[in-house]
Motif scaffolding. Structure first.
Motif, PDB file in Angstrom:
ATOM      1  N   VAL A 364       0.819  -1.219   0.000  1.00 32.76           N
ATOM      2  CA  VAL A 364       0.000   0.000   0.000  1.00 32.76           C
ATOM      3  C   VAL A 364       0.849   1.263   0.000  1.00 32.76           C
ATOM      4  O   VAL A 364       0.316   2.372   0.011  1.00 32.76           O
ATOM      5  CB  VAL A 364      -0.966   0.034   1.205  1.00 32.76           C
ATOM      6  N   GLY A 365       2.148   1.120   0.003  1.00 31.93           N
ATOM      7  CA  GLY A 365       3.034   2.280  -0.002  1.00 31.93           C
ATOM      8  C   GLY A 365       4.475   1.824   0.083  1.00 31.93           C
ATOM      9  O   GLY A 365       4.775   0.621   0.078  1.00 31.93           O
ATOM     10  N   ASP A 366       5.383   2.793   0.139  1.00 34.85           N
ATOM     11  CA  ASP A 366       6.793   2.463   0.258  1.00 34.85           C
ATOM     12  C   ASP A 366       7.041   1.715   1.572  1.00 34.85           C
ATOM     13  O   ASP A 366       6.725   2.222   2.654  1.00 34.85           O
ATOM     14  CB  ASP A 366       7.635   3.737   0.237  1.00 34.85           C
ATOM     15  N   SER A 367       7.546   0.503   1.465  1.00 29.46           N
ATOM     16  CA  SER A 367       7.850  -0.328   2.634  1.00 29.46           C
ATOM     17  C   SER A 367       6.631  -0.488   3.541  1.00 29.46           C
ATOM     18  O   SER A 367       6.759  -0.545   4.765  1.00 29.46           O
ATOM     19  CB  SER A 367       9.015   0.274   3.438  1.00 29.46           C
ATOM     20  N   ALA A 368       5.447  -0.589   2.933  1.00 28.57           N
ATOM     21  CA  ALA A 368       4.198  -0.746   3.695  1.00 28.57           C
ATOM     22  C   ALA A 368       3.305  -1.766   3.007  1.00 28.57           C
ATOM     23  O   ALA A 368       3.086  -1.695   1.790  1.00 28.57           O
ATOM     24  CB  ALA A 368       3.468   0.580   3.819  1.00 28.57           C
ATOM     25  N   TRP A 369       2.787  -2.705   3.807  1.00 35.29           N
ATOM     26  CA  TRP A 369       1.941  -3.771   3.295  1.00 35.29           C
ATOM     27  C   TRP A 369       0.725  -3.919   4.201  1.00 35.29           C
ATOM     28  O   TRP A 369       0.784  -3.644   5.403  1.00 35.29           O
ATOM     29  CB  TRP A 369       2.713  -5.086   3.251  1.00 35.29           C
ATOM     30  N   MET A 370      -0.365  -4.409   3.607  1.00 35.11           N
ATOM     31  CA  MET A 370      -1.616  -4.487   4.368  1.00 35.11           C
ATOM     32  C   MET A 370      -2.437  -5.693   3.928  1.00 35.11           C
ATOM     33  O   MET A 370      -2.455  -6.061   2.749  1.00 35.11           O
ATOM     34  CB  MET A 370      -2.438  -3.210   4.159  1.00 35.11           C
ATOM     35  N   SER A 371      -3.129  -6.294   4.878  1.00 36.11           N
ATOM     36  CA  SER A 371      -4.186  -7.264   4.589  1.00 36.11           C
ATOM     37  C   SER A 371      -5.416  -6.835   5.368  1.00 36.11           C
ATOM     38  O   SER A 371      -5.327  -6.499   6.550  1.00 36.11           O
ATOM     39  CB  SER A 371      -3.770  -8.674   5.013  1.00 36.11           C
ATOM     40  N   GLY A 372      -6.564  -6.832   4.690  1.00 36.20           N
ATOM     41  CA  GLY A 372      -7.770  -6.407   5.387  1.00 36.20           C
ATOM     42  C   GLY A 372      -9.009  -6.551   4.539  1.00 36.20           C
ATOM     43  O   GLY A 372      -8.976  -7.091   3.436  1.00 36.20           O
ATOM     44  N   ILE A 373     -10.112  -6.048   5.070  1.00 37.21           N
ATOM     45  CA  ILE A 373     -11.433  -6.117   4.431  1.00 37.21           C
ATOM     46  C   ILE A 373     -11.772  -7.581   4.151  1.00 37.21           C
ATOM     47  O   ILE A 373     -12.021  -7.984   3.014  1.00 37.21           O
ATOM     48  CB  ILE A 373     -11.521  -5.257   3.150  1.00 37.21           C
ATOM     49  N   HIS A 374     -11.805  -8.372   5.199  1.00 44.99           N
ATOM     50  CA  HIS A 374     -11.865  -9.820   5.075  1.00 44.99           C
ATOM     51  C   HIS A 374     -13.258 -10.390   4.888  1.00 44.99           C
ATOM     52  O   HIS A 374     -13.435 -11.614   4.954  1.00 44.99           O
ATOM     53  CB  HIS A 374     -11.200 -10.461   6.300  1.00 44.99           C
ATOM     54  N   GLN A 375     -14.276  -9.559   4.705  1.00 47.97           N
ATOM     55  CA  GLN A 375     -15.620 -10.027   4.372  1.00 47.97           C
ATOM     56  C   GLN A 375     -16.188 -10.975   5.424  1.00 47.97           C
ATOM     57  O   GLN A 375     -16.778 -12.002   5.122  1.00 47.97           O
ATOM     58  CB  GLN A 375     -15.634 -10.707   2.995  1.00 47.97           C
ATOM     59  N   SER A 376     -15.974 -10.665   6.706  1.00 46.10           N
ATOM     60  CA  SER A 376     -16.556 -11.396   7.843  1.00 46.10           C
ATOM     61  C   SER A 376     -15.917 -12.750   8.122  1.00 46.10           C
ATOM     62  O   SER A 376     -16.475 -13.551   8.866  1.00 46.10           O
ATOM     63  CB  SER A 376     -18.069 -11.600   7.651  1.00 46.10           C
ATOM     64  N   VAL A 377     -14.768 -13.037   7.537  1.00 47.29           N
ATOM     65  CA  VAL A 377     -14.097 -14.315   7.821  1.00 47.29           C
ATOM     66  C   VAL A 377     -12.672 -14.049   8.297  1.00 47.29           C
ATOM     67  O   VAL A 377     -11.717 -14.666   7.827  1.00 47.29           O
ATOM     68  CB  VAL A 377     -14.112 -15.254   6.597  1.00 47.29           C
ATOM     69  N   GLY A 378     -12.533 -13.157   9.278  1.00 51.25           N
ATOM     70  CA  GLY A 378     -11.217 -12.706   9.696  1.00 51.25           C
ATOM     71  C   GLY A 378     -10.377 -13.734  10.411  1.00 51.25           C
ATOM     72  O   GLY A 378      -9.144 -13.644  10.380  1.00 51.25           O
ATOM     73  N   ALA A 379     -10.970 -14.706  11.090  1.00 49.14           N
ATOM     74  CA  ALA A 379     -10.161 -15.679  11.837  1.00 49.14           C
ATOM     75  C   ALA A 379      -9.284 -16.489  10.890  1.00 49.14           C
ATOM     76  O   ALA A 379      -8.072 -16.618  11.099  1.00 49.14           O
ATOM     77  CB  ALA A 379     -11.056 -16.585  12.663  1.00 49.14           C
ATOM     78  N   ALA A 380      -9.877 -17.051   9.848  1.00 49.61           N
ATOM     79  CA  ALA A 380      -9.100 -17.839   8.888  1.00 49.61           C
ATOM     80  C   ALA A 380      -8.320 -16.941   7.934  1.00 49.61           C
ATOM     81  O   ALA A 380      -7.101 -17.069   7.784  1.00 49.61           O
ATOM     82  CB  ALA A 380     -10.025 -18.769   8.107  1.00 49.61           C
ATOM     83  N   ARG A 381      -9.016 -16.029   7.294  1.00 51.84           N
ATOM     84  CA  ARG A 381      -8.363 -15.162   6.301  1.00 51.84           C
ATOM     85  C   ARG A 381      -7.293 -14.292   6.968  1.00 51.84           C
ATOM     86  O   ARG A 381      -6.203 -14.105   6.426  1.00 51.84           O
ATOM     87  CB  ARG A 381      -9.416 -14.294   5.627  1.00 51.84           C
ATOM     88  N   GLY A 382      -7.588 -13.747   8.135  1.00 50.16           N
ATOM     89  CA  GLY A 382      -6.611 -12.916   8.815  1.00 50.16           C
ATOM     90  C   GLY A 382      -5.364 -13.691   9.180  1.00 50.16           C
ATOM     91  O   GLY A 382      -4.233 -13.215   9.023  1.00 50.16           O
ATOM     92  N   THR A 383      -5.544 -14.912   9.677  1.00 47.37           N
ATOM     93  CA  THR A 383      -4.407 -15.729  10.089  1.00 47.37           C
ATOM     94  C   THR A 383      -3.490 -16.054   8.924  1.00 47.37           C
ATOM     95  O   THR A 383      -2.268 -15.851   8.998  1.00 47.37           O
ATOM     96  CB  THR A 383      -4.905 -17.023  10.751  1.00 47.37           C
ATOM     97  N   ILE A 384      -4.047 -16.571   7.837  1.00 49.72           N
ATOM     98  CA  ILE A 384      -3.188 -16.976   6.731  1.00 49.72           C
ATOM     99  C   ILE A 384      -2.648 -15.766   5.979  1.00 49.72           C
ATOM    100  O   ILE A 384      -1.485 -15.747   5.536  1.00 49.72           O
ATOM    101  CB  ILE A 384      -3.925 -17.962   5.779  1.00 49.72           C
ATOM    102  N   SER A 385      -3.443 -14.712   5.842  1.00 49.19           N
ATOM    103  CA  SER A 385      -2.962 -13.541   5.102  1.00 49.19           C
ATOM    104  C   SER A 385      -1.903 -12.787   5.888  1.00 49.19           C
ATOM    105  O   SER A 385      -0.972 -12.221   5.311  1.00 49.19           O
ATOM    106  CB  SER A 385      -4.123 -12.609   4.734  1.00 49.19           C
ATOM    107  N   GLY A 386      -2.020 -12.768   7.234  1.00 47.28           N
ATOM    108  CA  GLY A 386      -0.982 -12.137   8.031  1.00 47.28           C
ATOM    109  C   GLY A 386       0.352 -12.852   7.881  1.00 47.28           C
ATOM    110  O   GLY A 386       1.411 -12.221   7.733  1.00 47.28           O
ATOM    111  N   LYS A 387       0.299 -14.160   7.908  1.00 46.35           N
ATOM    112  CA  LYS A 387       1.520 -14.962   7.710  1.00 46.35           C
ATOM    113  C   LYS A 387       2.139 -14.680   6.348  1.00 46.35           C
ATOM    114  O   LYS A 387       3.363 -14.460   6.228  1.00 46.35           O
ATOM    115  CB  LYS A 387       1.160 -16.442   7.841  1.00 46.35           C
ATOM    116  N   LEU A 388       1.301 -14.659   5.321  1.00 45.03           N
ATOM    117  CA  LEU A 388       1.822 -14.483   3.962  1.00 45.03           C
ATOM    118  C   LEU A 388       2.209 -13.034   3.686  1.00 45.03           C
ATOM    119  O   LEU A 388       3.065 -12.768   2.827  1.00 45.03           O
ATOM    120  CB  LEU A 388       0.784 -14.967   2.953  1.00 45.03           C
TER     121      LEU A 388
END
Length: 439
Positions: A364-388
């Motif tokens: 999302v910017g210089d030396s900046a990365w983001m995962s979000g807007i998980h469409q109500s499935v944050g436990a699974a999506r948040g866990t794997i996307s944070g790792k990746l």
């Protein structure tokens, strides 16, 4: 940059209230310099901090959480880690994309299960599966469609009728349900607290330390907090809907809050409704706007329904009484013999949606990365996307990272206010009215 809206705790989260009182929070004070700054200690931020710390064991990682761990959105869900693609993703005709989603979600379940076992996290973790239930004709229409999607995907399931469901769910309210076996159930506030307490040694967690402003200059990120500042080379955002307060994906998020109520612990006599072991379960509605029901290993029933658009990320506490009454009606319809059982907590939890049902993952910017807007499935999506996300930021390559990039996209731009609020609120009211028979 203008002052950000900060997260706040309403002291209503039933899951958090079940936990022991934690040790005093470690708050950031003064100026700290770090290689990596992670904002948000929910499922995404915790996974990102853990992963980047493991990939770069000689580098410093600072993790900032605006509340205590478990008080925010990740500690407020209904306690599901679901392996299946979520509703509209499952309806996608692209079978290869659905397989990528399924594989990533399954990895999230496996990763969390391994961490729970390795660190002995007491969070009622159970690979108990879940039921998707229909109350009447409208629900059956959705359930039949769901069954066809599972068949098309080759995913194993079992369909149960009212008589088969009664000893499991303790009610004859549901005409049918579909059971899938690979969803994990857990106590979300306990899980995220346990994950935070088992982070690698090169991660420093600061709680009750919200980020008031975030700027970049001279090749560094500067995060200002109430009592200090962090200067970071790299930035990982696990702050989901709050990320737009710092200018990321602004006007592309739909902050929506769902609500749940929890009963006191049921007595031995009350538990006789649930005659089939194990005496806990999780049920989601076949109709998207219906009611979710949990019976916890601690013998408490939870009902969740009703949605509100919350552009400032917090609900209207004055409306909580009406929401609680709606939960009471849903509860009594399912368990009339338990109508005397009181609720001990009613709370809301915010999630991030987008108009085109697209989650975000990437730079999302210089030396900046983001995962979000998980469409109500944050436990699974948040866990794997944070790792990746940590893999992406550190220049790794893996098939899972390629899959995550392939299934992610850019959330649609929202119309301006007040058109957005009016439109979203009207659509939610229409959905609630259409689904009233399933509530």
């Amino acid at each position: 940059m203008s002052q950000a809206i900060l997260p706040r705790d309403d002291n209503c989260n039933g899951w958090y209230q079940l936990l022991d009182t934690p040790a005093p929070a470690r708050r950031l004070s003064g100026t700290e310099k770090t290689d990596w700054l992670v904002i948000g200690a929910g499922f995404t931020g915790l996974a990102a901090a853990r992963s980047v710390a493991e990939l770069r064991p000689n580098e410093r990682v600072i993790l900032l959480e605006g509340l205590r761990v478990g008080q925010g959105a990740s500690g407020r869900n209904t306690g599901f880690v679901i392996d299946l693609p979520h509703k509209r993703d499952l309806e996608d005709n692209d079978l290869a994309r659905k397989q990528k989603l399924l594989s990533l979600n399954q990895s999230a379940v496996s990763d969390l299960a391994a961490l729970v076992e390795r660190h002995n996290i007491d969070c009622d973790w159970s690979l108990a599966g879940k039921y998707q239930g229909a109350v009447g004709e409208r629900g059956l229409k959705y359930l039949n469609h769901y069954e066809r999607l599972l068949c098309d995907s080759g995913y194993p399931y079992k369909r149960l009728d009212r008589n088969e469901l009664e000893p499991i769910l303790g009610t004859r309210h549901y005409v049918a349900a579909i059971y899938t076996a690979n969803t994990a159930l857990m106590q979300p506030a306990a899980l995220v607290r346990g994950l935070s307490e088992s982070l690698p040694s090169n991660v420093e967690l600061y709680e009750n330390t919200p980020v008031a402003s975030l700027t970049r200059h001279n090749g560094k990120w500067y995060a200002t907090t109430p009592e200090g500042e962090v200067q970071a080379t790299n930035l990982l955002l696990g702050s989901n809907i709050f990320s737009q307060e710092f200018g990321f994906l602004k006007h592309r998020m739909l902050p929506v809050m769902t609500f749940a109520s929890m009963t006191r612990t049921l007595t031995d006599q009350e538990m006789t409704l649930f005659s089939r072991a194990p005496h806990h379960f999780g049920l989601t509605p076949a109709d998207h706007a219906g009611t979710t029901v949990r019976l916890t290993p601690g013998r408490q029933l939870i009902v969740r329904n009703q949605y509100r658009f919350v552009p400032r990320y917090h609900d209207n506490l004055a409306e909580r009484k009406r929401i609680r009454q709606g939960h009471r009606e849903s509860f009594d319809a399912r368990y009339p013999s338990l109508s005397q059982v009181p609720f001990i907590a009613t709370w809301g939890g915010a999630c991030g949606l987008s108009r085109n049902y697209t989650a975000f993952f990437g730079k999302v910017g210089d030396s900046a990365w983001m995962s979000g807007i998980h469409q109500s499935v944050g436990a699974a999506r948040g866990t794997i996307s944070g790792k990746l996300l940590a893999e992406l930021a550190t220049g790794q390559n893996s098939s899972q990272l390629a899959d995550m990039l392939a299934i992610s996209g850019k959330p649609a731009l929202n119309p301006p206010e007040p058109i957005l609020s009016i439109g979203v609120s009207m659509r939610m009211k229409q959905a609630a009215w259409a689904s009233r028979s399933e509530l």
